[in-house]
Design a protein around this motif. Sequence first.
Motif, mmCIF file in Angstrom:
data_model
loop_
_atom_site.group_PDB
_atom_site.id
_atom_site.type_symbol
_atom_site.label_atom_id
_atom_site.label_comp_id
_atom_site.label_asym_id
_atom_site.label_seq_id
_atom_site.Cartn_x
_atom_site.Cartn_y
_atom_site.Cartn_z
ATOM 1 N N SER A 139 7.492 10.227 17.191
ATOM 2 C CA SER A 139 7.000 11.120 18.251
ATOM 3 C C SER A 139 5.810 11.892 17.694
ATOM 4 N N GLU A 140 5.107 12.594 18.569
ATOM 5 C CA GLU A 140 4.004 13.438 18.112
ATOM 6 C C GLU A 140 4.532 14.483 17.127
ATOM 7 N N GLU A 141 5.672 15.053 17.417
ATOM 8 C CA GLU A 141 6.269 16.056 16.527
ATOM 9 C C GLU A 141 6.597 15.447 15.160
ATOM 10 N N ASP A 142 7.159 14.237 15.154
ATOM 11 C CA ASP A 142 7.460 13.556 13.883
ATOM 12 C C ASP A 142 6.197 13.402 13.033
ATOM 13 N N LEU A 143 5.096 13.027 13.677
ATOM 14 C CA LEU A 143 3.841 12.817 12.967
ATOM 15 C C LEU A 143 3.299 14.132 12.411
ATOM 16 N N ILE A 144 3.338 15.174 13.223
ATOM 17 C CA ILE A 144 2.829 16.477 12.796
ATOM 18 C C ILE A 144 3.646 17.024 11.626
ATOM 19 N N GLU A 145 4.946 16.811 11.662
ATOM 20 C CA GLU A 145 5.839 17.370 10.637
ATOM 21 C C GLU A 145 6.027 16.459 9.422
ATOM 22 N N TYR A 146 5.432 15.278 9.421
ATOM 23 C CA TYR A 146 5.608 14.340 8.313
ATOM 24 C C TYR A 146 5.048 14.963 7.029
ATOM 25 N N PRO A 147 5.858 15.073 5.981
ATOM 26 C CA PRO A 147 5.413 15.734 4.743
ATOM 27 C C PRO A 147 4.241 15.006 4.081
ATOM 28 N N SER A 148 3.256 15.758 3.642
ATOM 29 C CA SER A 148 2.057 15.167 3.054
ATOM 30 C C SER A 148 2.322 14.478 1.717
ATOM 31 N N LEU B 279 0.805 -1.222 0.000
ATOM 32 C CA LEU B 279 0.000 0.000 0.000
ATOM 33 C C LEU B 279 0.839 1.273 0.000
ATOM 34 N N ARG B 280 2.126 1.139 0.308
ATOM 35 C CA ARG B 280 3.041 2.275 0.405
ATOM 36 C C ARG B 280 2.513 3.329 1.367
ATOM 37 N N LYS B 281 2.036 2.824 2.542
ATOM 38 C CA LYS B 281 1.508 3.690 3.590
ATOM 39 C C LYS B 281 2.116 3.309 4.931
ATOM 40 N N LEU B 282 2.196 4.285 5.828
ATOM 41 C CA LEU B 282 2.546 4.012 7.219
ATOM 42 C C LEU B 282 1.267 3.607 7.930
ATOM 43 N N LEU B 283 1.315 2.469 8.590
ATOM 44 C CA LEU B 283 0.147 1.931 9.276
ATOM 45 C C LEU B 283 0.558 1.360 10.623
ATOM 46 N N PRO B 284 -0.390 1.258 11.552
ATOM 47 C CA PRO B 284 -0.070 0.524 12.773
ATOM 48 C C PRO B 284 0.044 -0.954 12.412
ATOM 49 N N PRO B 285 0.805 -1.737 13.176
ATOM 50 C CA PRO B 285 0.841 -3.169 12.905
ATOM 51 C C PRO B 285 -0.573 -3.737 13.007
ATOM 52 N N GLY B 286 -0.950 -4.541 12.035
ATOM 53 C CA GLY B 286 -2.299 -5.094 12.044
ATOM 54 C C GLY B 286 -2.549 -5.968 10.845
ATOM 55 N N GLY B 287 -3.734 -6.557 10.823
ATOM 56 C CA GLY B 287 -4.092 -7.422 9.707
ATOM 57 C C GLY B 287 -5.455 -8.053 9.909
ATOM 58 N N HIS B 288 -5.715 -9.075 9.127
ATOM 59 C CA HIS B 288 -7.015 -9.738 9.117
ATOM 60 C C HIS B 288 -7.227 -10.638 10.332
ATOM 61 N N LEU B 289 -8.474 -10.722 10.765
ATOM 62 C CA LEU B 289 -8.846 -11.708 11.776
ATOM 63 C C LEU B 289 -8.802 -13.080 11.114
ATOM 64 N N LYS B 290 -8.322 -14.062 11.856
ATOM 65 C CA LYS B 290 -8.227 -15.419 11.310
ATOM 66 C C LYS B 290 -9.608 -16.043 11.225
ATOM 67 N N HIS C 261 -6.178 9.688 9.067
ATOM 68 C CA HIS C 261 -6.724 8.809 10.114
ATOM 69 C C HIS C 261 -5.611 8.214 10.971
ATOM 70 N N VAL C 262 -4.586 7.688 10.317
ATOM 71 C CA VAL C 262 -3.473 7.079 11.069
ATOM 72 C C VAL C 262 -2.744 8.137 11.883
ATOM 73 N N LYS C 263 -2.504 9.296 11.299
ATOM 74 C CA LYS C 263 -1.822 10.376 12.023
ATOM 75 C C LYS C 263 -2.605 10.778 13.267
ATOM 76 N N ALA C 264 -3.909 11.033 13.108
ATOM 77 C CA ALA C 264 -4.738 11.470 14.238
ATOM 78 C C ALA C 264 -4.825 10.395 15.317
ATOM 79 N N THR C 265 -4.996 9.141 14.920
ATOM 80 C CA THR C 265 -5.120 8.056 15.897
ATOM 81 C C THR C 265 -3.787 7.811 16.600
ATOM 82 N N ALA C 266 -2.687 7.911 15.872
ATOM 83 C CA ALA C 266 -1.364 7.737 16.467
ATOM 84 C C ALA C 266 -1.085 8.827 17.501
ATOM 85 N N ILE C 267 -1.425 10.061 17.184
ATOM 86 C CA ILE C 267 -1.243 11.162 18.134
ATOM 87 C C ILE C 267 -2.124 10.949 19.364
#
Length: 164
Positions: free
Chosen positions: A132-141, A34-45, A150-156
Motif C-alpha cells: 500500500s502507499e502507507e507500506d511504501l512510506i513506512e518501509y525502513p531505509s 540486487l537485493r532490491k524491491l523492484l517492479p516486475p521487469g527485465g531486458h527487451l528481447k 525512484h521505485v518508492k516514488a514511482t510506485a506511489i
Amino acid sequence: MGHGFNKTRKSFQFTAAGYVVSNGKVLLVAHKQLRKLLPPGGHLKEDANGMFFESPEEAAVREVKEETGLDVEIVGKRYVVHSSDEETLFIPESMHIHSIDEEHDHYGFDFFCVPKSVVKKLSGEEKCRWFSEEDLIEYPSNMKPELTAHVKATAIQAIKKLSP
C-alpha cells in the motif's frame, strides 16, 4: 543540475517494467541478485544481431507474466498515429538511466499496469508482495531488500493514478 549520477556514457541495455496496481496496492518483486524491491521487469528481447524484436511495452507485459504469473494491460496515453503504417506506443510513465556496473547501464521504461482479471494467486518465478502507499512510506531505509527512492516514488504515483 547535480543529481549525483555519473554522466559518462557506457554501453547500455534497454529494460522495461510494469508497476501493477490492484485494490489500491502495487506489486513489487524482491530481486535476488540486487537485493532490491523492484517492479516486475527485465531486458527487451533481441536477436543474435543485437536487433530488438519487442517493444518496451511488450517487454513489460511479458516480464510481469514471467515474474508474477499475472496477465496485465498497460494503462496510459498513447502517441498519436499519423499514418496507417505506424503502430502507436504507450508513453512510459518514467524513463531513466541507472548504472548496473562499471561497464554498462540500463535505460529503463516504466509503465503502469492493471491485472486483466481478479488476482487470486501469484505464480511467477519471483518472490512478490503487494504494498500500500502507507507500506511504501513506512518501509525502513536500512531494510533489505532495499526500496530505492525512484521505485518508492514511482510506485506511489502508480497507486494514486490507478486507484479509484
